[in-house]
Motif scaffolding. Structure first.
Motif: not given
Length: 290
Positions: A9-24
């Motif tokens: 989830q941390l890596v996903a946040f880093a790659e997506c840039g925002t919590l909303s995009r990473a959560a999606e």
């Protein structure tokens, strides 16, 4: 304890840039992702984010954490493959060779000495690919036609030679020669079996003006050798050699058509294959005239 899912989830946040995009991307809710990031900070006892109004961004410590997380996740993904390779190597011997002769040499010896293991041979004309495969666990034993660079992790010794000759119909113009040189084969039609490892590249590079008739069916190739009018290559690796009616064998003088084969295994596997190594060294394969 830090969990792999937290790192994902941390890596996903880093790659997506925002919590909303990473959560999606992760198919979870934004509050759930936010709680995971807070829990990770508590576990690491370090602030990973700079919190702004309606937004969080990774700080320098967070960037380090992301890089380390990527390495941990990569290692976790590699783990099953490594374990499967280790299990397979325990029950089988993967043999990679640059030419057919080493396979014909080593396969029966391996089957004799390690009768509880499955021997899986593979022909690969690239010495570099063979050595890389040995290091990566794809092979347990390889045979190359050039010695590898000095390396303490590799055990290597030369175990035999092979020389090629030309099998020529008695009524062919080349039949008058006592030795063959590469220049003699310019513009000649030559019958060539396609599954011969590095020898294919040697023929293409050293005989650029020859015309090759490639065949990939061994039985059909052998039949055409016996019946056809085209010269073909034969090896002195086995005695007494194949005799074909109305054909003569002429040695090829060029050193490019001579090879020394090198046995390689990892130094850590040397003891495992010591009986095979001893047999190869005692057998002292010698080339025989055809």
């Amino acid at each position: 304890m830090i969990e792999l899912e937290q790192l994902r989830q941390l890596v996903a946040f880093a790659e997506c840039g925002t919590l909303s995009r990473a959560a999606e991307e992760l198919h979870i809710s934004q509050p759930s992702l936010s709680r995971t990031m807070q829990a990770l900070e508590e576990e690491l006892q370090a602030a990973l984010f700079t919190r702004q109004k309606n937004r969080i961004v990774l700080n320098e410590v967070g960037q380090v954490a992301v890089e380390q997380a990527r390495q941990v996740l990569a290692a976790a993904e590699e783990l099953p493959r490594r374990v499967r390779l280790a299990e397979r190597s325990r029950r089988s011997v993967a043999l990679g060779a640059c030419a057919p002769v080493p396979i014909q040499d080593l396969r029966p010896l391996l089957q004799e000495l390690y009768d509880s293991m499955v021997v899986t041979p593979e022909l690969n004309g690239s010495d570099d690919a063979l050595v890389d495969g040995l290091r990566q666990g794809r092979y347990q034993i390889v045979v190359t036609h050039e010695p590898p660079p000095q390396d303490e992790e590799l055990f290597c010794f030369p175990y035999r030679e092979e020389h090629l000759s030309l099998l020529v119909p008695v009524n062919h113009p080349l039949a008058r020669l006592t030795v063959i040189r590469a220049a003699d084969l310019a513009h000649q039609n030559l019958l060539l079996y396609s599954e011969i490892g590095f020898w294919t590249q040697v023929c293409r590079e050293k005989l650029p003006e020859a015309h090759f008739l490639f065949m990939n069916e061994w039985d059909a190739f052998g039949e055409l050798v016996g019946l056809g009018a085209f010269p073909s290559f034969v090896t002195d690796a086995f005695a007494p050699g194949r005799q074909v009616e109305n054909k003569i064998v002429i040695p090829i003088e060029d050193e490019d058509f001579q090879a020394v084969y090198y046995f390689l295994c990892l130094e850590k596997d040397r003891e495992k294959f010591q009986e095979l190594i001893t047999r190869l060294q005692e057998k002292r394969f010698r080339t025989q005239p055809l």
